[in-house]
Design an enzyme around this catalytic site. Structure first.
Site, PDB file in Angstrom:
ATOM      1  CG  ASP A  53      -0.356  -0.060   2.511  1.00  0.00           C
ATOM      2  OD1 ASP A  53       0.882  -0.227   2.595  1.00  0.00           O
ATOM      3  OD2 ASP A  53      -1.090   0.057   3.525  1.00  0.00           O
ATOM      4  CB  SER A  54       4.578   1.697  -0.020  1.00  0.00           C
ATOM      5  OG  SER A  54       4.842   0.541  -0.786  1.00  0.00           O
ATOM      6  CG  ASP A  92       0.415  -4.033   2.038  1.00  0.00           C
ATOM      7  OD1 ASP A  92       0.426  -4.876   2.958  1.00  0.00           O
ATOM      8  OD2 ASP A  92       1.312  -3.187   1.874  1.00  0.00           O
ATOM      9  CD  GLU A 191       7.835  -0.364   7.517  1.00  0.00           C
ATOM     10  OE1 GLU A 191       6.882  -1.094   7.178  1.00  0.00           O
ATOM     11  OE2 GLU A 191       8.021   0.772   7.044  1.00  0.00           O
TER      12      GLU A 191
HETATM   13  O1  KIV Z   1       3.647  -1.170   1.623  1.00  0.00           O
HETATM   14  C1  KIV Z   1       4.815  -1.565   1.627  1.00  0.00           C
HETATM   15  O2  KIV Z   1       5.612  -1.294   0.724  1.00  0.00           O
HETATM   16  C2  KIV Z   1       5.250  -2.379   2.751  1.00  0.00           C
HETATM   17  C3  KIV Z   1       6.697  -2.723   2.835  1.00  0.00           C
HETATM   18  C4  KIV Z   1       7.429  -1.547   3.338  1.00  0.00           C
HETATM   19  C5  KIV Z   1       6.939  -3.915   3.654  1.00  0.00           C
HETATM   20  O3  KIV Z   1       4.476  -2.712   3.574  1.00  0.00           O
END
Ligand code: KIV
Length: 306
Positions: A53-54, A92, A191
């Site tokens: 979700d990044s 995610d 994290e």
């Molecule tokens: O959303 C994302 O990219 C993540 C990673 C940082 C593990 O959750």
């Protein structure tokens, strides 16, 4: 380019990820959000591709991951799905899609699996997510956990900071990891926590831990692709980000050269456009000649009338 993939051609599965811990194989994990980057990341031999979700802050320009919707996650997961052959594809679960109960979580996760093509989902939280994780696993949806700095909790945490700094917080992280394992999670992202705590957590569970800013003792490592290639626009670069290439600078240089060429009339060159086939050219030239003769005759007529 496809070197790593050729070395390890077999499809990565959830059981293979579980087994990697016992085999002491350090899995390589990266994010991808669209078809071209998914192709590159998969062909380079990445083991797990996360549609994180990044995508919210990295690609969509939000400040945090909080506004990301399920529809956005499904759209990006589908694009990535089309580009991935070998890696395990994890999506995610966005903020709000699993916070209102296990039934809603199952509904959202099923969409990521059925419409998006994800093979597993990731969600944030530890002991507080046990019921949801158990339920998803019971419905045949593999779950990756995520503890430590959980970006969806940014409003509660007050920012993106190192977590697990006290002995008490460290104990809670170990309990969270054990609870997720007991609930059926097949791996856990750790994290931004101290490396010693990551080591304790890693030694406390039999499923692989996947570190991001959690040091070298984790079983696997994950980074956000855009951080690794220098295409991230975040204000600060966390110390755990190792940038291997500066794509932003390289792209800027290429675009600047293109602009110079266009402005100087140096683009496109003759071989970068399409010539008219000779038959059509001859026909048009003959037509043009006829038109020119007609015009010349009518001009002569006009002169003789004067
Ligand atoms: O959303 C994302 O990219 C993540 C990673 C940082 C593990 O959750």
């Amino acid at each position: 380019m496809a070197y790593l993939k050729q070395q390890r051609p077999e499809k990565v599965t959830v059981p293979a990820v579980r087994a990697s811990k016992e085999r002491k194989e350090r899995l390589v994990c990266l994010t991808a959000y669209d078809y071209p980057t998914a192709r590159v990341v998969d062909e380079a031999g990445t083991d797990i591709i996360l549609v994180g979700d990044s995508v919210g802050n990295v690609v969509l320009g939000y400040d945090t991951t909080v506004p990301v919707t399920l529809e956005e996650m499904i759209r990006h997961t589908r694009a990535v799905r089309r580009g991935v052959e070998r890696a395990l594809l994890v999506a995610d679960m966005p903020y709000g899609s699993y916070h209102t109960g296990a039934d809603d979580a199952v509904r959202a996760a099923l969409r990521l699996v059925k419409e998006g093509g994800a093979e597993a989902v990731k969600l944030e939280g530890g002991m507080n997510r046990v019921e949801v994780v158990e339920r998803l696993v019971r419905e045949e949806i593999p779950v990756m956990g995520h503890i430590g700095l959980t970006p969806q909790s940014v409003n509660k945490l007050g920012g993106f900071r190192l977590q697990g700094k006290t002995a008490e917080a460290a104990r809670r992280l170990i309990e969270d990891a054990r609870a997720l394992e007991a609930a059926g999670a097949f791996s856990i992202v750790l994290e931004v926590i101290p490396r010693e705590i990551a080591r304790l957590v890693t030694e406390s569970v039999s499923i692989p831990t996947i570190g991001i800013g959690a040091g070298e003792f984790c079983d696997a490592q994950i980074l956000v692709l855009h951080d690794l290639v220098g295409l991230s626009f975040s204000r600060t670069r966390p110390r755990f980000v190792r940038q291997y290439i500066d794509l932003r600078a390289q792209m800027t240089e290429a675009i600047t050269k293109f602009a110079e060429d266009v402005r100087a009339g140096a683009y496109p060159a003759e071989n970068e456009s399409y010539p008219l086939p000779s038959e059509a050219r001859a026909e048009l030239e003959a037509e043009g000649e006829a038109v020119r003769i007609r015009l010349r005759r009518s001009a002569l007529n006009d002169e003789s009338k004067c």
